[in-house]
Design a protein around this motif. Structure first.
Motif, short mmCIF file in Angstrom:
data_model
loop_
_atom_site.label_atom_id
_atom_site.label_comp_id
_atom_site.label_asym_id
_atom_site.label_seq_id
_atom_site.Cartn_x
_atom_site.Cartn_y
_atom_site.Cartn_z
N THR A 10 0.88 -1.21 -0.11
CA THR A 10 -0.13 -0.01 -0.01
C THR A 10 0.66 1.29 0.17
O THR A 10 0.48 2.22 -0.63
CB THR A 10 -0.98 0.13 1.21
OG1 THR A 10 -0.39 0.07 2.35
CG2 THR A 10 -2.01 -0.98 1.02
N HIS A 11 2.13 1.32 0.72
CA HIS A 11 2.98 2.46 0.70
C HIS A 11 3.78 2.56 -0.45
O HIS A 11 4.01 3.73 -0.85
CB HIS A 11 3.68 2.53 2.06
CG HIS A 11 2.87 2.75 3.29
ND1 HIS A 11 3.43 2.86 4.60
CD2 HIS A 11 1.59 2.60 3.48
CE1 HIS A 11 2.57 3.08 5.44
NE2 HIS A 11 1.36 2.97 4.91
N LYS A 36 0.94 3.02 -3.69
CA LYS A 36 0.25 4.33 -3.37
C LYS A 36 -0.70 4.97 -4.34
O LYS A 36 -0.61 5.95 -4.57
CB LYS A 36 1.36 5.48 -2.87
CG LYS A 36 1.03 6.73 -2.04
CD LYS A 36 2.23 7.36 -1.84
CE LYS A 36 1.76 8.67 -1.06
NZ LYS A 36 2.90 9.72 -0.78
N ASN A 57 9.16 2.43 0.29
CA ASN A 57 8.53 2.08 1.70
C ASN A 57 9.69 1.23 2.45
O ASN A 57 10.22 0.39 1.54
CB ASN A 57 7.21 1.28 1.75
CG ASN A 57 6.83 0.76 3.21
OD1 ASN A 57 6.41 1.79 3.73
ND2 ASN A 57 6.97 -0.48 3.20
#
Length: 192
Positions: A136-137, A140, A147
């Motif tokens: 998710t990071h 994005k 990340n």
């Protein structure tokens, strides 16, 4: 002092080994990790890997199917033919080539735009990373970002490692992500 030696010293002194703090958040990430970040980010534009992610994204698997495959993956006791395919494909061979460039790289895997595995050097604990920060990071929402995980002790490899996740970029837009495990003891030895 290596992370393994630090844990051994803590164990002798206290009877237990504690999980190390989040180095990246504290700004205490080893300088050697910071030095290799630009190279790892370049890997996210590797044409073989970009094409593999494009191809899997084109399949447009529904999330329900990905979650079903994830449940089957986690229930499997060994390596299934589905997993073998992800470890023996052309993009997996490219990941292995990248992994072998330095002794401290450990477990690389490639994910599509939903966080489902595309290719890997070793069996991951699950198939779908879409609900985890490493995906998710770094994905994005298509913007892409770097990340860096907490330092963790990897039971299967018996090493302290940090995972660096980078976006897989196609014409400047994130279409997936890649995670690279870094063995901090090996990295520390290579600095000396």
């Amino acid at each position: 002092m290596s992370y393994r030696k630090l844990c051994a010293a803590l164990t002798l002194a206290t009877g237990l080994c504690v999980t190390l703090p989040t180095l990246a958040a504290d700004g205490d990430l080893p300088e050697a990790v910071n030095q290799i970040l630009p190279m790892l980010q370049e890997w996210g534009s590797n044409p073989i890997l970009v094409e593999a992610v494009r191809e899997q994204n084109a399949l447009a698997r529904p999330l329900e199917e990905i979650k079903r495959l994830d449940a089957e993956w986690m229930a499997a006791s060994g390596v299934t033919p589905f997993m073998e395919g992800m470890m023996n494909s052309a993009p997996a061979q490219e990941l292995k080539r990248l992994e072998q460039t330095k002794p401290y790289f450990l477990e690389l895997f490639l994910m599509d735009r939903q966080g489902a595995n595309v290719a890997m050097t070793n069996k991951t604990s699950d198939y779908w990373q879409g609900d985890e920060e490493k995906f998710t990071h770094s994905f994005k929402g298509g913007q892409g970002a770097l990340n860096i995980s907490e330092v963790k002790f990897d039971e299967s490899a018996q090493v302290y490692l940090v995972q660096v996740s980078v976006p897989v970029l196609d014409e400047g837009r994130a279409i997936g992500a890649m995670t690279i495990g870094i063995d901090l003891d090996q990295l520390g030895e290579s600095e000396q």
